[in-house]
Design a protein around this motif. Structure first.
Motif, mmCIF file in Angstrom:
data_model
loop_
_atom_site.group_PDB
_atom_site.id
_atom_site.type_symbol
_atom_site.label_atom_id
_atom_site.label_comp_id
_atom_site.label_asym_id
_atom_site.label_seq_id
_atom_site.Cartn_x
_atom_site.Cartn_y
_atom_site.Cartn_z
ATOM 1 N N SER A 364 -25.107 -37.362 -31.462
ATOM 2 C CA SER A 364 -24.416 -38.060 -30.388
ATOM 3 C C SER A 364 -24.864 -37.440 -29.077
ATOM 4 O O SER A 364 -24.637 -36.251 -28.840
ATOM 5 N N THR A 365 -25.525 -38.231 -28.235
ATOM 6 C CA THR A 365 -26.018 -37.704 -26.970
ATOM 7 C C THR A 365 -24.849 -37.339 -26.060
ATOM 8 O O THR A 365 -23.709 -37.729 -26.288
ATOM 9 N N LEU A 413 -29.937 -34.132 -25.371
ATOM 10 C CA LEU A 413 -29.889 -33.818 -26.797
ATOM 11 C C LEU A 413 -29.562 -32.358 -27.073
ATOM 12 O O LEU A 413 -29.452 -31.963 -28.239
ATOM 13 N N LEU A 414 -29.394 -31.554 -26.032
ATOM 14 C CA LEU A 414 -29.192 -30.118 -26.225
ATOM 15 C C LEU A 414 -27.724 -29.771 -26.441
ATOM 16 O O LEU A 414 -26.827 -30.381 -25.861
ATOM 17 N N PHE A 415 -27.520 -28.760 -27.279
ATOM 18 C CA PHE A 415 -26.185 -28.230 -27.564
ATOM 19 C C PHE A 415 -25.258 -29.310 -28.111
ATOM 20 O O PHE A 415 -24.109 -29.438 -27.719
ATOM 21 N N ARG A 416 -25.810 -30.096 -29.029
ATOM 22 C CA ARG A 416 -25.061 -31.130 -29.727
ATOM 23 C C ARG A 416 -25.047 -30.791 -31.217
ATOM 24 O O ARG A 416 -25.985 -30.186 -31.740
ATOM 25 N N ASN A 417 -24.013 -31.201 -31.925
ATOM 26 C CA ASN A 417 -23.943 -31.005 -33.371
ATOM 27 C C ASN A 417 -24.632 -32.173 -34.065
ATOM 28 O O ASN A 417 -24.122 -33.294 -34.075
ATOM 29 N N ALA A 418 -25.804 -31.911 -34.626
ATOM 30 C CA ALA A 418 -26.581 -32.939 -35.313
ATOM 31 C C ALA A 418 -26.316 -32.861 -36.817
ATOM 32 O O ALA A 418 -26.299 -31.767 -37.404
ATOM 33 N N LEU A 419 -26.105 -34.004 -37.431
ATOM 34 C CA LEU A 419 -25.873 -34.096 -38.873
ATOM 35 C C LEU A 419 -27.229 -34.246 -39.567
ATOM 36 O O LEU A 419 -27.877 -35.287 -39.474
ATOM 37 N N VAL A 420 -27.664 -33.199 -40.261
ATOM 38 C CA VAL A 420 -28.961 -33.184 -40.934
ATOM 39 C C VAL A 420 -28.798 -33.764 -42.336
ATOM 40 O O VAL A 420 -27.969 -33.296 -43.126
ATOM 41 N N ILE A 421 -29.599 -34.787 -42.655
ATOM 42 C CA ILE A 421 -29.471 -35.522 -43.915
ATOM 43 C C ILE A 421 -30.687 -35.215 -44.789
ATOM 44 O O ILE A 421 -31.814 -35.601 -44.464
#
Length: 650
Positions: A364-365, A413-421
């Motif tokens: 989420s940007t 895009l920095l310091f965001r929680n990305a869901l790695v699939i």
């Protein structure tokens, strides 16, 4: 930090003893005009005295929202809250009806006058072919009046249960949502924000929807301070307390019961089984290209850089963000263009072919808001990126942000929680970060010896975000237009030379040099005996962005950075320094950063150095005063004057 808690709507009671509720529509008295104490927030232009939403379902299980809101206008600026717009999303068959609106005026005799909105005062516009907006302006808007309006909005099917935000841009005395949910529907509720619920109660009722029982859930908060959009706040909505709903199942008579994904595990498995996500595979052409890019002896990072550089130099983003590929990676490869998911899924597959451990990741940007990890829903995300998990480390890539080094993704895009699939249906969370620090070291030299002109030369070396910003700006404006924009705030400028290095070499820092001259009288205050000069010229800090006395929200910088601006001024003959700014040093607690300003006079050369170091992107609200002091010191130092005095002839 964001706080939240979860409730599954079932048939149980949770109650809180509280007796308070908004008034009925039209129920108003003279005392209501005195109900708001302006000392609660003296800067407010208006206050919401109360707002109440009621959500219920019709016989076809369409979700209906009824909204009732009452606002007191406090200033002329507050009249903006009398311009009402109610959007409806046409593809979901949303519509707005039963609009009522009135302005209440307390006259000199203590009587209440009413000015109502008529049907002909309500206008409809269509935006982007899919949004229909009902618009009207409340009559007789002026400080002291109270406005009130009500409408009914069909939201759509059971998936369209609206979220409810308790905070606003202005103070809210009372905010309440009531949800009447039939027993045939099951929802998960997530509460975001740290404010305490003033009312939190539920009861079983006999609803009229298909003669099925229902549960009435009533939630309310009071005395809510405004949540403003502030400088260096990444996303205001992250700090708004709200209740979010998610349909998890339905058991409607005459239909098979259905359950919807209730965990990340279920969502990940479904994505990996989709043709437009997990089933994408490389063809012979893609494999052949990867083999031609990768050479023997490359380490993991060199392979990543080679494949990524090929992508950003040869593929174009179409301007759209998706979570799944729209046309497949093979067509994207052939077309050399696609949305963010097209490009980043292709990059994922190409890196896998190169032997790099990569997986797609949902993000989420910043403008889309933070993700709640305990609220499994794809609706929280708005973009797909690439997560590299190799021996060299774990980091993120994005092929849709243009010509950028892979070491520094776009700040959104920095310091965001990305869901790695992952392919094996496992998942993880990656806090996105850059692989390179951001800095700018700039040197400006000029002489005042010429009687009419100031000759200025500037050289700078940038890293990280500052290099990427230069690449982006020059690509957007072209070389000549960039320098025209650079000098746009200066008058009577003659540009002598300008140059960049490493604009196209994404693995290196961008440097630049420029020289120009300008009229001395435009920049100096000349007197018979004195010359007054701001030595930083156009590099002065334009303002201190932190002007509020207090701040209850965090300070969030786009990225940590360091800046050093060095200015050398050769003084004119026949003048001595009469006054120079004092040196300054401000340090943030816990080595969070600093500002340093130093001056030195050697012979006829005055040197000034301004150094800013911001060591993290996040500062808690209790550090606001220190941040404010640092930027105030920087503003004063870079705007301070040097006074030169004509030497005595004695």
């Amino acid at each position: 930090m964001k706080s939240f808690w979860i409730v599954l709507i079932g048939f149980f009671l949770f109650t809180s003893s509280a007796k308070a509720q908004p008034k009925d529509y039209g129920d108003i008295s003279a005392e209501d005009f005195l109900a708001y104490d302006s000392t609660y927030n003296e800067s407010a232009s208006a206050v919401i005295l109360f707002e109440k939403g009621v959500v219920e379902f019709d016989s076809d299980y369409n979700c209906i929202l009824q909204l009732h809101r009452r606002i007191k206008i406090l200033t002329d600026q507050g009249a903006d809250y009398g311009d009402i717009e109610i959007p409806a999303y046409k593809p979901a068959r949303q519509n707005v009806s039963s609009i009522k609106a009135v302005t209440y005026i307390l006259n000199e005799d203590g009587e209440i006058e009413e000015k109502k909105i008529n049907e002909e005062d309500i206008f409809t516009s269509v935006e982007g072919h899919v949004i229909e907006v009902k618009k009207f302006t409340m009559p007789d808007l002026q400080p002291g009046v109270i406005i009130e309006y009500y409408y009914r909005k069909k939201m759509g099917n059971a998936f369209m249960m609206p979220d409810w935000e308790f905070h606003g841009y202005i103070p809210i005395e009372w905010s309440e949502i009531e949800m009447i949910v039939p027993s045939t529907l099951n929802y998960r509720m997530v509460f975001k924000g740290g404010d305490t619920l003033h009312i939190n109660e539920a009861e079983r009722i006999n609803n009229l929807v298909n003669n099925m029982p229902a549960q009435s859930i009533r939630l309310a908060k009071k005395d809510l301070k405004p949540i403003e959009s502030l400088p260096f706040l990444l996303n205001r909505d992250d700090h708004v307390s709200s209740v979010i709903t998610q349909l998890t199942g339905m058991s409607i008579p005459g239909y098979y019961p259905r359950n919807f994904p209730r965990s990340w595990d279920e969502i990940i498995k479904q994505l990996n089984e989709r043709e437009d996500f997990g089933k994408q595979k490389a063809n012979r052409a893609i494999k052949g290209l990867v083999n031609s890019i990768i050479t023997d002896g490359m380490n993991d990072l060199e392979k990543v850089e080679a494949v990524y550089s090929y992508m950003v130099n040869n593929f174009e983003w179409d301007g759209y963000h998706y979570l799944v590929t729209e046309k497949g990676i093979r067509d994207t490869f052939d077309d050399k263009m696609g949305n963010s998911a097209d490009l980043n899924l292709l990059l994922t597959i190409m890196l896998r072919e190169a032997g790099i451990g990569t997986n797609p990741a949902l993000i989420s940007t910043r403008d889309n808001g933070s993700v709640l990890g305990d609220y499994p829903s794809l609706n929280q995300f708005n973009m797909l990126v690439v997560a590299v998990e190799s021996e060299e480390g774990v980091f993120m890539l994005d092929a849709s942000s243009g010509l950028r080094s892979y070491t520094f993704p776009h700040p959104k895009l920095l310091f965001r929680n990305a869901l790695v699939i992952r392919k094996d249906n496992t998942f993880g969370w990656l806090l996105t970060h850059s692989l390179e620090n951001s800095s700018e070291r700039l040197s400006m030299n000029y002489s005042l010896k010429d009687s009419s002109k100031i000759a200025v030369s500037i050289s700078a070396r940038t890293k990280g975000a500052f290099s990427e910003q230069l690449r982006s700006d020059v690509d957007r404006l072209d070389f000549n237009s960039y320098w025209e924009d650079y000098y746009s705030d200066l008058e009577d400028v003659t540009v002598d030379s300008s140059s960049f290095t490493n604009l196209q070499n994404l693995g290196e820092s961008v440097t630049y040099k420029t020289s120009f001259s300008m009229e001395k009288e435009e920049r100096l205050k000349l007197g018979n005996e004195f010359i007054y000069l701001n030595p930083f010229l156009f590099l002065s800090e334009p303002e201190n962005p932190f002007i509020k006395t207090e701040r209850n929200l965090p300070i969030e910088f786009p990225f940590p950075y360091g800046k050093q601006h060095l200015v050398r001024v050769t003084l004119p003959d026949g003048y001595i320094v009469d006054e120079i700014p004092e040196s300054v040093e401000v340090n943030l607690p816990d080595q969070g950063g600093y500002y340093r300003f130093q001056t030195n006079l050697t012979g006829d050369v005055l040197t000034l150095v301004s150094i800013t170091s911001i060591n993290t992107y996040y500062y808690a609200p209790d550090q606001y005063q220190e941040i404010k002091e640092l930027f105030e010191a920087k503003y004063k130092a870079t705007n301070s004057q040097v006074v030169l005095k004509k030497e005595s002839s004695e």
